[in-house]
Scaffold this active site. Structure first.
Site, PDB file in Angstrom:
ATOM      1  N   TYR A  75     -41.033  23.590  23.211  1.00  0.00           N
ATOM      2  CA  TYR A  75     -39.850  22.811  22.674  1.00  0.00           C
ATOM      3  C   TYR A  75     -40.055  22.279  21.228  1.00  0.00           C
ATOM      4  CZ  TYR A  75     -38.526  22.891  27.638  1.00  0.00           C
ATOM      5  OH  TYR A  75     -38.271  23.564  29.020  1.00  0.00           O
ATOM      6  N   HIS A  87     -29.766  26.002  24.178  1.00  0.00           N
ATOM      7  CA  HIS A  87     -31.079  26.146  24.703  1.00  0.00           C
ATOM      8  C   HIS A  87     -31.963  26.207  23.629  1.00  0.00           C
ATOM      9  CE1 HIS A  87     -29.544  25.929  28.767  1.00  0.00           C
ATOM     10  NE2 HIS A  87     -28.712  27.145  28.512  1.00  0.00           N
TER      11      HIS A  87
HETATM   12  O1  CA2 Z   1     -34.708  25.445  26.341  1.00  0.00           O
HETATM   13  C1  CA2 Z   1     -33.920  24.636  26.734  1.00  0.00           C
HETATM   14  O2  CA2 Z   1     -33.247  23.839  25.967  1.00  0.00           O
HETATM   15  C2  CA2 Z   1     -33.768  24.162  28.210  1.00  0.00           C
HETATM   16  O3  CA2 Z   1     -32.416  23.860  28.375  1.00  0.00           O
HETATM   17  C3  CA2 Z   1     -34.670  22.813  28.429  1.00  0.00           C
HETATM   18  C4  CA2 Z   1     -34.642  22.593  30.035  1.00  0.00           C
HETATM   19  C5  CA2 Z   1     -35.152  23.887  30.817  1.00  0.00           C
HETATM   20  O4  CA2 Z   1     -34.957  23.499  32.277  1.00  0.00           O
HETATM   21  C6  CA2 Z   1     -34.311  25.083  30.465  1.00  0.00           C
HETATM   22  O5  CA2 Z   1     -34.596  26.094  31.429  1.00  0.00           O
HETATM   23  C7  CA2 Z   1     -34.132  25.483  29.185  1.00  0.00           C
HETATM   24  C8  CA2 Z   1     -36.056  21.663  30.203  1.00  0.00           C
HETATM   25  C9  CA2 Z   1     -35.649  20.413  29.578  1.00  0.00           C
HETATM   26  C10 CA2 Z   1     -36.871  19.598  29.591  1.00  0.00           C
HETATM   27  O6  CA2 Z   1     -37.470  19.440  28.275  1.00  0.00           O
HETATM   28  C11 CA2 Z   1     -38.549  18.988  28.079  1.00  0.00           C
HETATM   29  C12 CA2 Z   1     -39.076  18.646  26.976  1.00  0.00           C
HETATM   30  C13 CA2 Z   1     -40.297  18.166  26.453  1.00  0.00           C
HETATM   31  C14 CA2 Z   1     -41.128  18.258  27.510  1.00  0.00           C
HETATM   32  C15 CA2 Z   1     -40.826  18.273  29.019  1.00  0.00           C
HETATM   33  C16 CA2 Z   1     -39.607  18.881  29.168  1.00  0.00           C
END
Ligand code: CA2
Length: 152
Positions: free
Chosen positions: A26, A103
Site C-alpha cells: 500500500y 483501489h
Molecule cells: O488496494 C486497495 O485499496 C484495497 O481496497 C485495500 C483493502 C483490500 O482488502 C482490498 O482488497 C484492496 C485493504 C485495506 C487495508 O489497508 C491496510 C493498509 C495498511 C496496512 C494494513 C491494511
C-alpha cells in the site's frame, strides 16, 4: 436545482492503517495524505471534499445516504468490503450519485478473492493499482461525469 460543489470521499475498513503496515502493498502514505491528495484534486476544480473513514459498515452506509443531500459524487475505496458487501453496493446504487471506485493495490494481481468487486458495476470510474495518486485521478475522471461535460 444546482449541483452541489462537494464530493464524498469514503475509505472503508482498515484504511486508517495506511502508512503504518504493509508498505510493500500500500506504500507509505497515510490516510491523512489520501484525504489531502483528494481534496487538492477536487479544489483544482472548485469542489470540496467531505472525508469519512470507518471500520463499521453502517457508518459508511449512513455517510453515503447523507451524501444525497449535499454531494455531487462519491469517491470510494471500500477496502475489503469491496469483495463481500451487497449492503454497501445497495447503498451506492440507492443514492443515484456518480461513483468512482479506487483501489491502491492492483487487486487483479493479488488473491483470487480480491478479483470480484460488488461495487464495480455501480461505479462509473475505476482506478485500480495506481497507489494513492489514484484518488486524484478518480476525482479528475469523475468531474466530467458530474458536470455533464464530454471529457475532462
Ligand atoms: O488496494 C486497495 O485499496 C484495497 O481496497 C485495500 C483493502 C483490500 O482488502 C482490498 O482488497 C484492496 C485493504 C485495506 C487495508 O489497508 C491496510 C493498509 C495498511 C496496512 C494494513 C491494511
Amino acid at each position: 436545482m444546482t449541483v452541489p460543489r462537494r464530493i464524498l470521499l469514503v475509505n472503508g475498513p482498515n484504511l486508517n492503517l495506511l502508512g503504518t503496515r504493509e508498505p510493500g502493498i500500500y506504500g507509505s502514505a497515510t490516510l491523512a495524505d489520501v484525504e489531502r491528495i483528494t481534496s487538492d484534486a477536487a479544489s483544482a476544480h472548485g469542489l470540496e471534499v467531505r472525508a469519512v473513514q470507518s471500520n463499521h459498515e453502517g457508518v459508511l452506509i449512513d455517510a453515503i445516504h447523507a451524501a444525497r443531500e449535499d454531494c455531487a459524487g462519491i469517491v470510494i475505496n471500500p477496502g475489503g468490503l469491496t469483495h463481500t458487501s451487497v449492503v454497501l453496493r445497495d447503498a451506492l446504487s440507492g443514492v443515484s450519485l456518480p461513483v468512482a471506485e479506487v483501489h491502491i493495490s492492483n487487486v487483479y494481481e493479488r488473491e483470487e478473492f480480491r478479483h470480484h468487486s460488488y461495487v464495480h458495476d455501480v461505479a462509473v470510474v475505476h482506478v485500480i493499482g495506481e497507489g494513492v495518486d489514484g484518488y486524484a485521478k478518480a476525482v479528475r475522471l469523475l468531474i466530467p461525469v458530474i458536470t455533464g461535460a464530454a471529457d475532462g
